[in-house]
Design a protein around this motif. Structure first.
Motif, mmCIF file in Angstrom:
data_model
loop_
_atom_site.group_PDB
_atom_site.id
_atom_site.type_symbol
_atom_site.label_atom_id
_atom_site.label_comp_id
_atom_site.label_asym_id
_atom_site.label_seq_id
_atom_site.Cartn_x
_atom_site.Cartn_y
_atom_site.Cartn_z
ATOM 1 N N PHE A 186 0.844 -1.199 0.000
ATOM 2 C CA PHE A 186 0.000 0.000 0.000
ATOM 3 C C PHE A 186 0.880 1.250 0.000
ATOM 4 C CE2 PHE A 186 -2.308 3.429 2.015
ATOM 5 C CZ PHE A 186 -3.630 3.279 1.645
ATOM 6 N N LEU A 187 1.899 1.251 0.843
ATOM 7 C CA LEU A 187 2.815 2.398 0.907
ATOM 8 C C LEU A 187 3.563 2.550 -0.413
ATOM 9 C CD1 LEU A 187 4.346 1.885 4.481
ATOM 10 C CD2 LEU A 187 2.367 3.271 3.831
ATOM 11 N N ALA A 188 3.983 1.438 -1.006
ATOM 12 C CA ALA A 188 4.690 1.489 -2.280
ATOM 13 C C ALA A 188 3.774 1.984 -3.395
ATOM 14 C CB ALA A 188 5.250 0.113 -2.631
ATOM 15 N N GLY A 189 2.509 1.580 -3.373
ATOM 16 C CA GLY A 189 1.553 2.050 -4.362
ATOM 17 C C GLY A 189 1.317 3.548 -4.254
ATOM 18 N N TYR A 190 1.227 4.023 -3.036
ATOM 19 C CA TYR A 190 1.062 5.467 -2.804
ATOM 20 C C TYR A 190 2.286 6.213 -3.345
ATOM 21 C CZ TYR A 190 0.011 9.819 -0.297
ATOM 22 O OH TYR A 190 -0.267 11.142 0.037
ATOM 23 N N ALA A 191 3.469 5.676 -3.067
ATOM 24 C CA ALA A 191 4.702 6.301 -3.557
ATOM 25 C C ALA A 191 4.763 6.279 -5.074
ATOM 26 C CB ALA A 191 5.919 5.584 -2.968
ATOM 27 N N ALA A 192 4.327 5.177 -5.683
ATOM 28 C CA ALA A 192 4.335 5.074 -7.140
ATOM 29 C C ALA A 192 3.428 6.122 -7.765
ATOM 30 C CB ALA A 192 3.893 3.673 -7.561
ATOM 31 N N ALA A 193 2.247 6.299 -7.175
ATOM 32 C CA ALA A 193 1.312 7.296 -7.694
ATOM 33 C C ALA A 193 1.870 8.704 -7.533
ATOM 34 C CB ALA A 193 -0.030 7.167 -6.978
ATOM 35 N N ALA A 194 2.554 8.943 -6.430
ATOM 36 C CA ALA A 194 3.146 10.265 -6.202
ATOM 37 C C ALA A 194 4.283 10.544 -7.167
ATOM 38 C CB ALA A 194 3.646 10.364 -4.763
ATOM 39 N N TYR A 195 5.000 9.516 -7.557
ATOM 40 C CA TYR A 195 6.156 9.668 -8.448
ATOM 41 C C TYR A 195 5.755 9.731 -9.916
ATOM 42 C CZ TYR A 195 10.168 8.276 -11.274
ATOM 43 O OH TYR A 195 11.131 8.212 -12.246
ATOM 44 N N SER A 196 4.722 9.013 -10.313
ATOM 45 C CA SER A 196 4.387 8.834 -11.721
ATOM 46 C C SER A 196 4.159 10.156 -12.455
ATOM 47 C CB SER A 196 3.136 7.961 -11.854
ATOM 48 O OG SER A 196 2.786 7.791 -13.217
ATOM 49 N N LYS A 197 4.774 10.247 -13.621
ATOM 50 C CA LYS A 197 4.587 11.414 -14.488
ATOM 51 C C LYS A 197 3.566 11.117 -15.583
ATOM 52 C CE LYS A 197 8.087 13.440 -12.363
ATOM 53 N NZ LYS A 197 8.549 12.284 -11.565
ATOM 54 N N HIS A 246 16.698 5.539 -1.826
ATOM 55 C CA HIS A 246 18.064 5.445 -2.351
ATOM 56 C C HIS A 246 18.298 6.477 -3.459
ATOM 57 C CE1 HIS A 246 19.009 1.947 0.064
ATOM 58 N NE2 HIS A 246 18.000 1.269 -0.442
ATOM 59 N N ASP A 247 18.602 6.018 -4.680
ATOM 60 C CA ASP A 247 18.926 6.915 -5.790
ATOM 61 C C ASP A 247 17.749 7.785 -6.223
ATOM 62 O OD1 ASP A 247 21.366 5.695 -5.716
ATOM 63 O OD2 ASP A 247 21.152 4.600 -7.604
ATOM 64 N N PHE A 248 16.548 7.418 -5.816
ATOM 65 C CA PHE A 248 15.366 8.179 -6.222
ATOM 66 C C PHE A 248 14.951 9.225 -5.192
ATOM 67 C CE2 PHE A 248 15.156 5.092 -9.467
ATOM 68 C CZ PHE A 248 14.248 5.530 -10.424
ATOM 69 N N GLU A 249 15.719 9.371 -4.128
ATOM 70 C CA GLU A 249 15.322 10.300 -3.066
ATOM 71 C C GLU A 249 15.128 11.720 -3.587
ATOM 72 O OE1 GLU A 249 16.627 11.528 1.492
ATOM 73 O OE2 GLU A 249 17.803 10.074 0.354
ATOM 74 N N SER A 250 15.976 12.136 -4.523
ATOM 75 C CA SER A 250 15.860 13.488 -5.074
ATOM 76 C C SER A 250 14.805 13.585 -6.169
ATOM 77 C CB SER A 250 17.212 13.936 -5.636
ATOM 78 O OG SER A 250 17.616 13.100 -6.710
ATOM 79 N N LYS A 251 14.245 12.440 -6.581
ATOM 80 C CA LYS A 251 13.287 12.419 -7.683
ATOM 81 C C LYS A 251 11.841 12.359 -7.224
ATOM 82 C CE LYS A 251 16.601 9.936 -10.638
ATOM 83 N NZ LYS A 251 16.813 8.742 -11.492
ATOM 84 N N VAL A 252 11.620 12.033 -5.947
ATOM 85 C CA VAL A 252 10.260 11.948 -5.432
ATOM 86 C C VAL A 252 9.898 13.266 -4.756
ATOM 87 C CG1 VAL A 252 10.425 9.458 -5.104
ATOM 88 C CG2 VAL A 252 10.997 10.985 -3.203
ATOM 89 N N GLU A 272 4.640 11.789 4.410
ATOM 90 C CA GLU A 272 3.301 11.247 4.179
ATOM 91 C C GLU A 272 3.279 9.739 4.380
ATOM 92 O OE1 GLU A 272 2.131 12.511 0.299
ATOM 93 O OE2 GLU A 272 1.980 14.630 0.856
ATOM 94 N N LEU A 273 4.317 9.068 3.923
ATOM 95 C CA LEU A 273 4.389 7.615 4.102
ATOM 96 C C LEU A 273 4.505 7.243 5.573
ATOM 97 C CD1 LEU A 273 6.766 6.598 1.163
ATOM 98 C CD2 LEU A 273 4.283 6.312 1.286
ATOM 99 N N ASP A 274 5.259 8.021 6.329
ATOM 100 C CA ASP A 274 5.368 7.772 7.771
ATOM 101 C C ASP A 274 4.010 7.908 8.445
ATOM 102 O OD1 ASP A 274 8.086 7.400 7.467
ATOM 103 O OD2 ASP A 274 8.624 9.431 8.103
ATOM 104 N N ASP A 275 3.246 8.916 8.027
ATOM 105 C CA ASP A 275 1.910 9.126 8.597
ATOM 106 C C ASP A 275 0.969 7.993 8.190
ATOM 107 O OD1 ASP A 275 2.773 11.468 9.753
ATOM 108 O OD2 ASP A 275 1.941 12.779 8.192
ATOM 109 N N LEU A 276 1.071 7.558 6.929
ATOM 110 C CA LEU A 276 0.225 6.462 6.466
ATOM 111 C C LEU A 276 0.534 5.169 7.216
ATOM 112 C CD1 LEU A 276 0.243 6.987 2.590
ATOM 113 C CD2 LEU A 276 -1.668 7.360 4.156
ATOM 114 N N LYS A 277 1.803 4.907 7.433
ATOM 115 C CA LYS A 277 2.190 3.716 8.189
ATOM 116 C C LYS A 277 1.578 3.738 9.578
ATOM 117 C CE LYS A 277 6.229 1.313 10.117
ATOM 118 N NZ LYS A 277 7.712 1.281 10.209
ATOM 119 N N ALA A 278 1.670 4.875 10.250
ATOM 120 C CA ALA A 278 1.106 4.998 11.597
ATOM 121 C C ALA A 278 -0.411 4.803 11.567
ATOM 122 C CB ALA A 278 1.464 6.357 12.185
ATOM 123 N N ALA A 279 -1.068 5.330 10.527
ATOM 124 C CA ALA A 279 -2.523 5.208 10.423
ATOM 125 C C ALA A 279 -2.944 3.766 10.158
ATOM 126 C CB ALA A 279 -3.036 6.128 9.315
#
Length: 365
Positions: free
Chosen positions: A158-169, A331-337, A344-351
């Motif tokens: 779920f967290l990875a999916g959220y990150a993917a949606a946030a990253y996708s162009k 990792h290498d994508f830290e500057s790209k997201v 947001e992911l930390d908050d989602l994990k807690a929720a």
């Protein structure tokens, strides 16, 4: 190739997951050493699935955990690698014949052979990774001497999916699996739920290709080998403009990576089981993140307990709360997201842990 899971199997596994969780999940394994002294008369053994121990994924993680436990106990791990599914039962039998005290089998494909061997050899302890050992789907482990190590990876996915949606162009992300088994589709399910949550919260319209949560069906290669079928499957999704790809099924990620490199545009990949940036640096530049399972820790704990005569067949169910599942750093994508994404992911994990966000899966309570 499309493969549809039988509803009876899913229902039985759901019963198993609910029963385990209602009884109380086993706590996350803690690292503790065996007693020093005379050498133990103890033989730990392990059987891989067809992916092999160098799959950079769950076979390798299980092997690392079992090896570490054996080293700590001062004994040697005996391992046998399966080249195909026809090797599973003979390989387990060969370890039984060698006098193994605990036998670790890796993957749901070995479930039937594991249950058969455990039933025939009640004095041997068995550990199975990534399967509930419930082949009659009655919600109970099929033999009293088997410890399942399983993971509610939908939470981390779920967290990875959220990150993917946030990253996708491109607004299109994709996933495909080896075969439509619950331990595969659970990643895809959680991934799709995370994308949908991002769409709801952020007003985006990111599409998920390769998995239909309602139908519980999607795109599958029919196996877990890195081959032309897996490569063509990845290419089919890439041709539909995906810019994030989640391949679920051991070595098939290698075929996905090859297809991505041929595409000539920026496409990120999400790993499964292990942090691929660490286990396979050759694909590090492609990795947005990885969905993690604590397979090594769970296996280590089970083998160590068996060596110390403290074997417990209570299933270990990895969750975000007990840190049995999680996601790797960018990792290498830290500057790209987006800069705010990690918070947001930390908050989602807690929720999710608090129950404020429900992530559905066959292992969810």
């Amino acid at each position: 190739m499309k493969v549809t899971i039988k509803k009876a199997a899913l229902g039985g596994l759901a019963m198993f997951g609910a029963a385990v969780l209602l009884a109380g999940c086993a706590a996350a394994p803690e690292e503790n050493g065996g007693d020093e002294g005379e050498a133990l008369d103890f033989l730990p053994c392990m059987v891989s699935d067809a992916g092999g121990f160098d799959d950079k994924s769950f076979n390798q993680l299980g092997f690392e955990g079992a090896t570490r436990a054996a080293d700590e106990l001062g004994v040697e791990l005996t391992e046998v690698q399966s080249e195909s599914e026809t090797d599973y039962a003979p390989n387990i039998t060969s370890l039984v014949d060698q006098g193994c005290n605990v036998i670790v089998t890796v993957g749901f494909a070995l479930s039937a052979a594991t249950v058969e061997a455990a039933t025939a050899n009640p004095d041997i302890n068995f550990v199975i990774i990534d399967d509930a050992a419930d082949n009659d789907f009655d919600g109970e482990i099929d033999a009293p001497n088997i410890k399942p190590i399983i993971f509610d990876t939908a939470q981390a996915a779920f967290l990875a999916g959220y990150a993917a949606a946030a990253y996708s162009k491109t607004g299109v992300v994709g996933t495909f699996g080896g075969m439509n088994f619950p331990t595969v589709s659970i990643f895809m399910d959680g991934f799709a739920q995370g994308v949908e949550y991002h769409n709801t919260e952020k007003g985006t319209a990111v599409k998920v290709l390769g998995w239909d949560p309602a139908a519980q069906d999607g795109v599958f290669t029919g196996g877990f080998e890195a081959n032309d079928t897996a490569r063509n499957t990845a290419q089919g999704l890439i041709d539909q403009n995906v810019d994030v790809l989640l391949p679920v099924g051991g070595p098939i990620y290698q075929s996905a990576a090859a297809a991505i490199r041929e595409a000539g545009r920026e496409i990120a990949m999400i790993g499964v089981d292990a942090d691929f940036t660490e286990t396979d640096p050759s694909v590090a530049d492609l990795m947005l993140t990885s969905i993690l399972k604590g397979i090594d820790v769970g296996t280590y704990d089970a083998v160590l307990a068996a060596g110390n005569d403290e074997f417990d067949t209570t299933p270990f169910v990895g969750t975000l709360e007990n840190e049995g599942v999680g996601i790797a750093p960018f990792h290498d994508f830290e500057s790209k997201v987006p800069a705010e994404l990690q918070g947001e992911l930390d908050d989602l994990k807690a929720a999710i842990i608090a129950g404020d966000i429900e992530v559905t899966s066959y292992l969810a309570e």
